[in-house]
Design a protein around this motif. Sequence first.
Motif, PDB file in Angstrom:
ATOM      1  N   MET A  73       2.283   6.541  -6.981  1.00 13.12           N
ATOM      2  CA  MET A  73       1.044   7.471  -7.419  1.00 13.12           C
ATOM      3  C   MET A  73       1.301   8.807  -7.245  1.00 13.12           C
ATOM      4  O   MET A  73       1.229   9.737  -8.214  1.00 13.12           O
ATOM      5  CB  MET A  73      -0.407   7.031  -6.542  1.00 13.12           C
ATOM      6  CG  MET A  73      -1.164   6.073  -6.773  1.00 13.12           C
ATOM      7  SD  MET A  73      -1.698   5.861  -8.388  1.00 13.12           S
ATOM      8  CE  MET A  73      -2.889   7.268  -8.388  1.00 13.12           C
ATOM      9  N   LYS A  74       2.015   9.139  -6.256  1.00 11.35           N
ATOM     10  CA  LYS A  74       2.726  10.509  -6.075  1.00 11.35           C
ATOM     11  C   LYS A  74       3.671  10.780  -7.034  1.00 11.35           C
ATOM     12  O   LYS A  74       3.829  11.931  -7.543  1.00 11.35           O
ATOM     13  CB  LYS A  74       3.323  10.777  -4.682  1.00 11.35           C
ATOM     14  CG  LYS A  74       2.344  10.795  -3.547  1.00 11.35           C
ATOM     15  CD  LYS A  74       2.909  11.061  -2.403  1.00 11.35           C
ATOM     16  CE  LYS A  74       1.766  10.882  -1.087  1.00 11.35           C
ATOM     17  NZ  LYS A  74       2.426  11.231   0.194  1.00 11.35           N
ATOM     18  N   ARG A  86       0.971  -1.311  -0.048  1.00 10.94           N
ATOM     19  CA  ARG A  86       0.013  -0.021   0.025  1.00 10.94           C
ATOM     20  C   ARG A  86       0.889   1.105  -0.054  1.00 10.94           C
ATOM     21  O   ARG A  86       0.517   2.180  -0.581  1.00 10.94           O
ATOM     22  CB  ARG A  86      -1.042   0.116   1.238  1.00 10.94           C
ATOM     23  CG  ARG A  86      -1.935   1.136   1.259  1.00 10.94           C
ATOM     24  CD  ARG A  86      -2.724   1.240   2.474  1.00 10.94           C
ATOM     25  NE  ARG A  86      -1.830   1.594   3.821  1.00 10.94           N
ATOM     26  CZ  ARG A  86      -1.448   2.612   3.676  1.00 10.94           C
ATOM     27  NH1 ARG A  86      -1.697   3.793   3.042  1.00 10.94           N
ATOM     28  NH2 ARG A  86      -0.667   3.052   4.946  1.00 10.94           N
ATOM     29  N   HIS A 143       2.284   1.657  -3.506  1.00  8.68           N
ATOM     30  CA  HIS A 143       1.349   2.225  -4.510  1.00  8.68           C
ATOM     31  C   HIS A 143       1.338   3.706  -4.292  1.00  8.68           C
ATOM     32  O   HIS A 143       1.155   4.458  -5.210  1.00  8.68           O
ATOM     33  CB  HIS A 143       0.105   1.292  -4.516  1.00  8.68           C
ATOM     34  CG  HIS A 143       0.275  -0.126  -4.981  1.00  8.68           C
ATOM     35  ND1 HIS A 143       0.570  -0.236  -6.117  1.00  8.68           N
ATOM     36  CD2 HIS A 143       0.102  -1.207  -4.101  1.00  8.68           C
ATOM     37  CE1 HIS A 143       0.481  -1.701  -6.301  1.00  8.68           C
ATOM     38  NE2 HIS A 143       0.247  -2.208  -5.213  1.00  8.68           N
ATOM     39  N   GLU A 144       1.024   4.112  -3.074  1.00  7.73           N
ATOM     40  CA  GLU A 144       0.993   5.530  -2.653  1.00  7.73           C
ATOM     41  C   GLU A 144       2.011   6.468  -3.132  1.00  7.73           C
ATOM     42  O   GLU A 144       2.090   7.566  -3.686  1.00  7.73           O
ATOM     43  CB  GLU A 144       0.663   5.788  -1.155  1.00  7.73           C
ATOM     44  CG  GLU A 144      -0.693   5.429  -0.645  1.00  7.73           C
ATOM     45  CD  GLU A 144      -0.699   5.742   0.842  1.00  7.73           C
ATOM     46  OE1 GLU A 144       0.238   6.207   1.493  1.00  7.73           O
ATOM     47  OE2 GLU A 144      -1.842   5.440   1.242  1.00  7.73           O
ATOM     48  N   GLN A 145       3.488   5.858  -2.855  1.00  6.27           N
ATOM     49  CA  GLN A 145       4.408   6.458  -3.590  1.00  6.27           C
ATOM     50  C   GLN A 145       4.910   6.563  -4.926  1.00  6.27           C
ATOM     51  O   GLN A 145       5.101   7.612  -5.724  1.00  6.27           O
ATOM     52  CB  GLN A 145       5.657   5.621  -2.932  1.00  6.27           C
ATOM     53  CG  GLN A 145       6.164   5.941  -1.553  1.00  6.27           C
ATOM     54  CD  GLN A 145       7.208   5.155  -0.838  1.00  6.27           C
ATOM     55  OE1 GLN A 145       7.522   4.140  -1.425  1.00  6.27           O
ATOM     56  NE2 GLN A 145       7.344   5.462   0.371  1.00  6.27           N
TER      57      GLN A 145
END
Length: 85
Positions: free
Chosen positions: A28-29, A21, A24-26
């Motif tokens: 996306m950024k 998770r 994935h956040e990294q």
Amino acid sequence: MLNWRRDPVYEQRMLNYEQRRIQHEQRMKQLEREIQQLENESEQLDRENARLENLLSCVDRLCFPPESNSTPPPTTESDCDSSLR
């Protein structure tokens, strides 16, 4: 009373899930930053294309006068010079 025991397999799956998770956040950024960079570059290219179109129209007016007139139309230097900046 419940007989509760730790489930190492479950805990490891949860840790793996949390790591994925975060990754994935990294990602996306990072993608958002790349998209913003591409949008900025696209705007810059649009401005450069407009400037080049203006230069081409100046060249066309100077080098290829209309057929009905054998003398080139007077152009103001500000029209073409401003596009050089």
